[in-house]
Design an enzyme around this catalytic site. Sequence first.
Site, PDB file in Angstrom:
ATOM      1  CD  GLU A 179      -4.686  -4.399  -2.249  1.00 58.38           C
ATOM      2  OE1 GLU A 179      -4.413  -4.801  -1.116  1.00 58.38           O
ATOM      3  OE2 GLU A 179      -5.039  -3.235  -2.477  1.00 58.38           O
ATOM      4  CG  HIS A 209      -1.541  -1.341   1.497  1.00 58.71           C
ATOM      5  ND1 HIS A 209      -1.312  -2.013   2.672  1.00 58.71           N
ATOM      6  CD2 HIS A 209      -2.301  -2.160   0.728  1.00 58.71           C
ATOM      7  CE1 HIS A 209      -1.932  -3.186   2.630  1.00 58.71           C
ATOM      8  NE2 HIS A 209      -2.541  -3.300   1.452  1.00 58.71           N
TER       9      HIS A 209
END
Length: 286
Positions: A229, A168
């Site tokens: 992702e 992230h």
Amino acid sequence: MKLQRERGSDLTIFSPRAAGMAHHVGSEATGIEWSRMSNDLIQRICTLLPDNFAPVGQLPQHPGVAPKNCVPELERLARLGFVGVNLNPDPAGGYWTDPPLTDKWWYPLYEKLCELDMTAMIHVTSSCNPNFHYTGAHYINGDTTAFMQLIQGNLFKDFPALRFVIPHGGGAVPFHWGRYRGLAQEMKKPLLGEHLLGNVFFDTCVYHYPGIELMSKVIPVDNILFASEMLGAVKGIDPETGHNYDDTKRYIDQLRTLSEADRHKIFEANARRVYPRLDKRLRKKT
């Protein structure tokens, strides 16, 4: 596979879904069984579709249980050809009851990771603390907390070959890079480039162009690994762009400051360097 084709990627480093690891559920015995089942499914998919997927496993962690108990499953994954594992810094699911990542509690696991040349992505699982939404708060907290723990310690003096990927985009780290540089300086640590960036890397699961742009300006290109992702935390379409939030390749493609050599590093070369078992796997195919 359909999304890989549509979005222009080819090979995915493929692990069990992070939220499904659920290390806080049941007992240690439950976690061992669940981890083996999950990892076996990952192995089956990567065996059936070796051109599309490379395997990464989950570890049978449990709150209050020494990480050394994960070593047998880690060794099994290495024998199966896995290129890395997910490492949960908070098996308690949002309550942070285990020691920080720099504590010697974790050392037997790190020793085995180095021995097997396995890379670990630091990734929490779902949250059972109602204060922390799992993808919106707990995940980002986990990324940021792990990085701060690593600043506070001297882990890579003991394990110079240990490699961590923080997902992230590193959580809050790029946006507050000056804060972390300053804190390291106040703690009399080396500059962050020397202290951590030989061993810590960040992926591009950041869901808007300004975030990727900031990351590319703050984090050295050698420390950035492309990740998308797909089917992850945010599955919708951004009304401002008309594209999926998690189609992160589009954001990197828009970065005009990157040279072609830099772009190659982010999309492929860094992953092969940070995951050497992946590089060996790919070389065997050519």
